[in-house]
Design a protein around this motif. Structure first.
Motif: not given
Length: 298
Positions: A95-98, A102-104, A121-122, A128-129
Motif C-alpha cells: 500500500q505504501r508503494r502504491r 499515486l503521489r508521483g 494528475s487530477g 490520493l485524497a
C-alpha cells in the motif's frame, strides 16, 4: 426492515441456497448430479424454499452481533495473530508503494504532457485524497477508505473522530441521517455479500475438489466476492465523505448539546475541540466552562 433484508437476510440466503444446492446435487458425497436440481417436485421446491428462508433468518440473527467485526477484518486489523500480522506488514508495504506511486502521478515533475498529464494528475490527486497519510496506511483498500474518513472528518477541527462520532451523530439533520444510514447499509451489505461468496467458494472447494469440470463454481465465487469487495470500498468512500459533511455542519451542535459555549474564532475552536477530545477519550477531565443558555456561564 430494509436493512434487515439487505444487510443480513439476503447474503445469508445466498449462502444457504448455494450449500443446499450442493447437498441436493450430492456434491459432498460423490459426483455431482446437477440434473437433479432441474427435476424437483413441487413439494421439494417448497421445502427447499422454506429451508432457505429459515436457515437465512437464523444465520442472520446469529451473525448480526458480529457485523462490526466482519467489517474490521476486511479493513485489515490483523495484528492479533502472528501469521496474519506478518501478512498485514507485507500488504502495508504494498500500500505504501502504491501511495508513493499515486503521489508521483499527482505531482509530476514533467509538465509538458498537456491535458493528458493534467487529467492523470487530477485523477491521482482524487485517489490520493481518498487515502490516509502514508504513515497510518492499513493493509486493505477498505481499511484505508474508512481510515481516511476517520482522520479527515473530526480531526480537521481538533476533534477525535472515533470518540466524538457517537455523540455527534444524534445531532445530525434528518436528511443527513438518512444519507448516512443508506451509505452504511450499502457498506454492510457489500461486506456481507463478500463474506457470503467467500464462504460459498470454500464450500465449493470442499464439495468439488475432485471434479475439475465444475471448478468454475469456485472461480465464480471468488469473482463475485471481489466485485462485492470493490463495492464495499466504493460505499466506504461515500460514507467517509458524509462523515466529513457531518462535522462541517454539526460540530457546533455537539458543543450545544454538551452545554459548552461556542468558540468565538478558529483558534479558540481548535483549543475547545482539543480539550473536549481529551475528555471524551478519557485522557483527562474536562476544564471547559458550561453554558446553559441563560447567559450565565459557570
Amino acid at each position: 426492515m430494509r436493512r434487515v433484508l439487505s444487510v443480513h437476510f439476503a447474503p445469508c440466503a445466498l449462502f444457504v441456497a448455494g450449500v443446499l444446492a450442493l447437498v441436493r446435487a450430492g456434491s459432498f458425497s460423490g459426483r455431482s448430479a446437477w440434473h437433479v436440481l432441474g427435476h424437483q417436485r413441487p413439494e421439494a421446491l417448497v421445502t427447499g424454499a422454506c429451508a432457505v428462508v429459515v436457515g437465512a433468518a437464523l444465520l442472520g440473527l446469529l451473525l448480526q452481533p458480529f457485523q462490526v467485526r466482519a467489517v474490521r477484518v476486511l479493513e485489515g486489523y490483523w495484528d492479533r495473530w502472528t501469521p496474519t500480522a506478518h501478512l498485514a506488514e507485507a500488504l502495508v508495504r504494498l500500500q505504501r508503494r502504491r501511495w508513493h506511486a499515486l503521489r508521483g502521478r499527482a505531482h509530476p515533475d514533467d509538465t509538458r504532457g498537456g491535458t493528458v498529464t493534467q487529467r492523470v494528475s487530477g485523477d491521482a490527486r482524487r485517489r490520493l485524497a481518498a487515502r490516509p497519510p502514508v504513515e497510518v496506511l492499513l493493509p486493505t483498500e477498505l481499511g484505508n477508505a474508512l481510515r481516511a474518513g476517520e482522520l479527515s472528518a473530526g480531526e480537521r477541527y481538533g476533534l477525535t473522530t472515533l470518540s466524538s462520532w457517537p455523540r455527534i451523530y444524534p445531532q445530525v439533520s434528518d436528511r443527513l441521517a438518512a444519507a448516512l444510514r443508506s451509505a452504511r447499509d450499502a457498506l454492510d451489505t457489500a461486506v456481507n455479500l463478500c463474506w457470503s461468496f467467500l464462504a460459498l467458494t470454500l464450500a465449493g472447494v470442499v464439495a468439488l475438489y475432485d471434479e475439475w469440470s465444475v471448478w468454475w463454481w469456485c472461480g465464480a465465487g471468488l469473482a463475485l466476492a471481489a466485485v462485492a469487495y470493490k463495492g464495499a470500498v466504493t460505499a466506504a468512500q461515500s460514507y467517509a465523505g458524509l462523515m466529513r459533511v457531518t462535522y462541517d455542519l454539526h460540530r457546533f451542535d455537539l458543543l450545544t448539546a454538551l452545554h459548552h459555549p461556542l468558540p468565538p474564532d478558529r483558534d479558540a475552536e481548535d483549543d475547545t475541540f482539543y480539550r473536549l477530545s481529551e475528555f471524551l477519550s478519557g485522557t483527562r477531565a474536562t476544564d471547559l466552562p458550561y453554558d446553559h443558555g441563560r447567559g450565565d456561564a459557570q
